[in-house]
Motif scaffolding. Sequence first.
Motif, mmCIF file in Angstrom:
data_model
loop_
_atom_site.group_PDB
_atom_site.id
_atom_site.type_symbol
_atom_site.label_atom_id
_atom_site.label_comp_id
_atom_site.label_asym_id
_atom_site.label_seq_id
_atom_site.Cartn_x
_atom_site.Cartn_y
_atom_site.Cartn_z
ATOM 1 N N HIS A 1 -4.522 3.406 12.442
ATOM 2 C CA HIS A 1 -3.154 3.114 12.018
ATOM 3 C C HIS A 1 -2.269 2.633 13.159
ATOM 4 O O HIS A 1 -1.056 2.506 13.003
ATOM 5 C CB HIS A 1 -2.527 4.306 11.291
ATOM 6 C CG HIS A 1 -1.618 3.900 10.176
ATOM 7 N ND1 HIS A 1 -0.365 3.364 10.392
ATOM 8 C CD2 HIS A 1 -1.801 3.891 8.842
ATOM 9 C CE1 HIS A 1 0.181 3.074 9.229
ATOM 10 N NE2 HIS A 1 -0.673 3.383 8.276
ATOM 11 N N HIS B 1 -7.707 6.079 3.220
ATOM 12 C CA HIS B 1 -7.036 5.870 1.938
ATOM 13 C C HIS B 1 -7.619 6.856 0.922
ATOM 14 O O HIS B 1 -8.638 7.490 1.167
ATOM 15 C CB HIS B 1 -7.269 4.438 1.447
ATOM 16 C CG HIS B 1 -6.449 3.411 2.182
ATOM 17 N ND1 HIS B 1 -6.007 2.252 1.594
ATOM 18 C CD2 HIS B 1 -5.985 3.380 3.448
ATOM 19 C CE1 HIS B 1 -5.302 1.548 2.467
ATOM 20 N NE2 HIS B 1 -5.288 2.199 3.615
ATOM 21 N N HIS C 1 0.928 4.648 1.247
ATOM 22 C CA HIS C 1 0.218 5.450 2.252
ATOM 23 C C HIS C 1 0.304 6.932 1.857
ATOM 24 O O HIS C 1 1.394 7.486 1.770
ATOM 25 C CB HIS C 1 0.858 5.205 3.625
ATOM 26 C CG HIS C 1 0.230 5.967 4.738
ATOM 27 N ND1 HIS C 1 -0.221 5.372 5.896
ATOM 28 C CD2 HIS C 1 -0.017 7.288 4.898
ATOM 29 C CE1 HIS C 1 -0.718 6.291 6.700
ATOM 30 N NE2 HIS C 1 -0.601 7.463 6.119
ATOM 31 N N HIS D 1 0.849 -1.193 0.000
ATOM 32 C CA HIS D 1 0.000 0.000 0.000
ATOM 33 C C HIS D 1 0.884 1.241 0.000
ATOM 34 O O HIS D 1 1.846 1.313 0.762
ATOM 35 C CB HIS D 1 -0.901 -0.005 1.245
ATOM 36 C CG HIS D 1 -1.633 1.280 1.456
ATOM 37 N ND1 HIS D 1 -2.540 1.772 0.538
ATOM 38 C CD2 HIS D 1 -1.580 2.198 2.453
ATOM 39 C CE1 HIS D 1 -3.012 2.932 0.977
ATOM 40 N NE2 HIS D 1 -2.445 3.209 2.129
ATOM 41 N N HIS E 1 -9.136 3.197 8.544
ATOM 42 C CA HIS E 1 -8.797 2.307 9.652
ATOM 43 C C HIS E 1 -7.952 3.020 10.677
ATOM 44 O O HIS E 1 -7.453 4.125 10.446
ATOM 45 C CB HIS E 1 -8.066 1.063 9.140
ATOM 46 C CG HIS E 1 -6.770 1.327 8.412
ATOM 47 N ND1 HIS E 1 -5.565 1.412 9.058
ATOM 48 C CD2 HIS E 1 -6.517 1.512 7.086
ATOM 49 C CE1 HIS E 1 -4.609 1.626 8.151
ATOM 50 N NE2 HIS E 1 -5.156 1.695 6.956
ATOM 51 N N TRP F 1 4.789 7.042 2.324
ATOM 52 C CA TRP F 1 5.561 5.815 2.563
ATOM 53 C C TRP F 1 4.773 4.632 2.045
ATOM 54 O O TRP F 1 3.557 4.743 1.845
ATOM 55 C CB TRP F 1 5.976 5.678 4.022
ATOM 56 C CG TRP F 1 4.925 5.673 5.091
ATOM 57 C CD1 TRP F 1 3.898 6.563 5.244
ATOM 58 C CD2 TRP F 1 4.836 4.760 6.191
ATOM 59 N NE1 TRP F 1 3.187 6.251 6.378
ATOM 60 C CE2 TRP F 1 3.745 5.145 6.977
ATOM 61 C CE3 TRP F 1 5.589 3.653 6.604
ATOM 62 C CZ2 TRP F 1 3.363 4.477 8.133
ATOM 63 C CZ3 TRP F 1 5.218 2.988 7.756
ATOM 64 C CH2 TRP F 1 4.122 3.399 8.505
ATOM 65 N N HIS G 1 -7.024 6.829 9.865
ATOM 66 C CA HIS G 1 -6.406 7.007 8.547
ATOM 67 C C HIS G 1 -7.398 6.712 7.432
ATOM 68 O O HIS G 1 -8.124 5.721 7.504
ATOM 69 C CB HIS G 1 -5.197 6.067 8.435
ATOM 70 C CG HIS G 1 -4.585 5.993 7.068
ATOM 71 N ND1 HIS G 1 -4.177 7.110 6.370
ATOM 72 C CD2 HIS G 1 -4.301 4.936 6.272
ATOM 73 C CE1 HIS G 1 -3.675 6.731 5.204
ATOM 74 N NE2 HIS G 1 -3.741 5.420 5.116
ATOM 75 N N HIS H 1 4.028 0.451 2.533
ATOM 76 C CA HIS H 1 4.177 -0.579 3.561
ATOM 77 C C HIS H 1 3.212 -1.718 3.292
ATOM 78 O O HIS H 1 2.264 -1.586 2.507
ATOM 79 C CB HIS H 1 3.980 0.006 4.967
ATOM 80 C CG HIS H 1 2.630 0.591 5.248
ATOM 81 N ND1 HIS H 1 1.508 -0.182 5.472
ATOM 82 C CD2 HIS H 1 2.212 1.878 5.342
ATOM 83 C CE1 HIS H 1 0.473 0.601 5.711
ATOM 84 N NE2 HIS H 1 0.868 1.867 5.618
ATOM 85 N N HIS I 1 0.160 -4.358 3.786
ATOM 86 C CA HIS I 1 -1.226 -4.179 4.253
ATOM 87 C C HIS I 1 -1.996 -5.495 4.228
ATOM 88 O O HIS I 1 -3.237 -5.495 4.232
ATOM 89 C CB HIS I 1 -1.937 -3.144 3.376
ATOM 90 C CG HIS I 1 -2.822 -2.196 4.114
ATOM 91 N ND1 HIS I 1 -3.840 -2.610 4.962
ATOM 92 C CD2 HIS I 1 -2.840 -0.847 4.138
ATOM 93 C CE1 HIS I 1 -4.443 -1.527 5.451
ATOM 94 N NE2 HIS I 1 -3.852 -0.447 4.979
HETATM 95 CU CU1 C2O Z 1 -0.491 3.317 6.174
HETATM 96 CU CU2 C2O Z 1 -4.096 1.637 5.240
HETATM 97 O O1 C2O Z 1 -2.262 2.435 5.760
#
Ligand code: C2O
Length: 442
Positions: free
Chosen positions: A424, A373, A84, A82, A422, A120, A371, A122, A124
Motif C-alpha cells: 500500500h 482485499h 478499502h 476501491h 499488494h 476508505w 494489504h 480510493h 485503484h
Molecule cells: Cu487501499 Cu488495494 O487498496
Amino acid sequence: AETVPFAHALPLPKTLTPLTRGATTDVYEMRMREADVEIVKGLTSRVRTFDGTFPGPTIKACQGRAVEVRQYNDLTVNAAVHLHGGEVHSEHDGLPMDVIAPGGNRTYHYPNKQRAASLWYHDHAHHLEAENVYKGLHGLYLISDAEEKKLPLPRGAYDVPLVIRDARVETDGTLRYTRPSDCPHMLVNGKERPYFKVAARKYRLRLYNACANRYIRLRLADGTPFTQIASDGGLLERPVQRDELLMLGGERVEVVVDFSRYSVGQSVVLENTGALPTERPEVLRFDIDRRSTDNSEVPARLSTLPPVPRGTVERDFELRTFPAMTINGVSYDPDRVDVATTVGSSEIWTIRNVEAPLPAPPDFHLYHSFHTHLTYFRVLERNGQPAGVRDSGLKDTVCLGPGETVKIAMTWGPYTGQYLYHCHQLGHSSGGQMGRIDVNPA
Ligand code: C2O
C-alpha cells in the motif's frame, strides 16, 4: 511553498446524503472531477476529487444495510473505485483493470454485512492509483453496528476523523506528485497543519495514514498516551495504551484522547516523529478552548473478535523494490493468477521485506505496507516474536520495516472471484508490487 503552521481551522469532511433510501439500500451518486481548493493558506491548488471536495465526502453506512454508489468519471484519466476494507463482490472491488473511462460511469454495490470499522474509498486504476490518490481521489466510508452503538464511547461532534497525508505544494499552488522526501507539507483533512478547537473532554479520533508513499509516527508532543480502541477492522477486544503510533499507508488506528487533563487556553500538538530532519514535525494543534460535560467512557471490554483463523495452507511472499517492484520476483500481471484458493480456506502467510535498512532517512521507500482485499487478517508474529499491541485486532494492512518478517492468518471469503494483495505504498503498487488472488468456489 514556505508556510506558517496552524493557519487553518481543521475542516471535517462533509457527510454525503443519499439520493434515495430504499428498504434495504441507500443509493448515492458522486462525480469525480477536478476542483480548485486551498490546501496551503493563500494558494489555490487544482486537485482531483470525488464530488468536488478534498478529501471526498464521507459515506456513513450501517451493518445490515447495503449501499450503492454511482460514480461518474468527469476526469481526463481512468479511475477505479476501491472500497478499502470492504467485503464486497469481485465485480464491485474496483480492480486495477476494471476502470471507468473518462466520461463513463459505474455503480458499485457494497453489502455492508461486516462489523463496524473505519474504511476508505480510493482510486485503484492500474499505474495511476498513486498519483490519483495523491491528487485527492480518496474519501471515508464509516460502517457502524449495533454492538458499537451500545458502547458509551465519544460520539457525534466528539467522534472525529483525521485523514493525514503529505503533499508538495509549489509557490504557484500546484500540487505536485513527487517522492515523499520532497513532500514537506503535512495535511489533515485536506488542509496544511491545521488547528482544532476542542472541549476539555474525551474525543474519539479516527486516524488514517492516506500518504501515497510514507510512514508517519504520531505522538502527542507532551507525551500524553493515546488509548487505542480500534484498528483497521474495527474495535479491539480491550483498549490499549500507546505512546506512539507508527502507521504505514492505508492503516487506520482509532484512539480516545482525554483533553480534560488540560486547562482551557492550553494547546497540545500532534507531531510526526517520523518527519525528516529537514521537515517540521507538527501535524495538528489541539486548542483546548472550553469546558464541557462528558458522559463518555472507554469500557474495559470493547468487543469480541472472531477466533484467530487456524491456518492449514501456508504461503510465502517476498517484497522487493530493487531492481523492480515485485512480489516473489514478479510484477503484477492481471492475466496471471498468483494465488488460487477456495472460499473458506484458512491460511498462514509469511511476508518478508527483503530491503536492507539504510543508516539514515529518507528511507520511506524501503518500507512496505502489505494489504489484502476482501478479508481481514490477524497478525500472528513479527520477526519471530508474538505480535505486539501495534499489530492487534483485525487488520487489512500491515507495516513491514526493512528486513522485517510478519506472519498473518486469514480465512478467504465470504465471496468468490478475483481479488488482490499488494503493497500500500502506492508508488510500489503502481509499479507492480501487487498480486492476483482468485478465490474459487469450494
Ligand atoms: Cu487501499 Cu488495494 O487498496
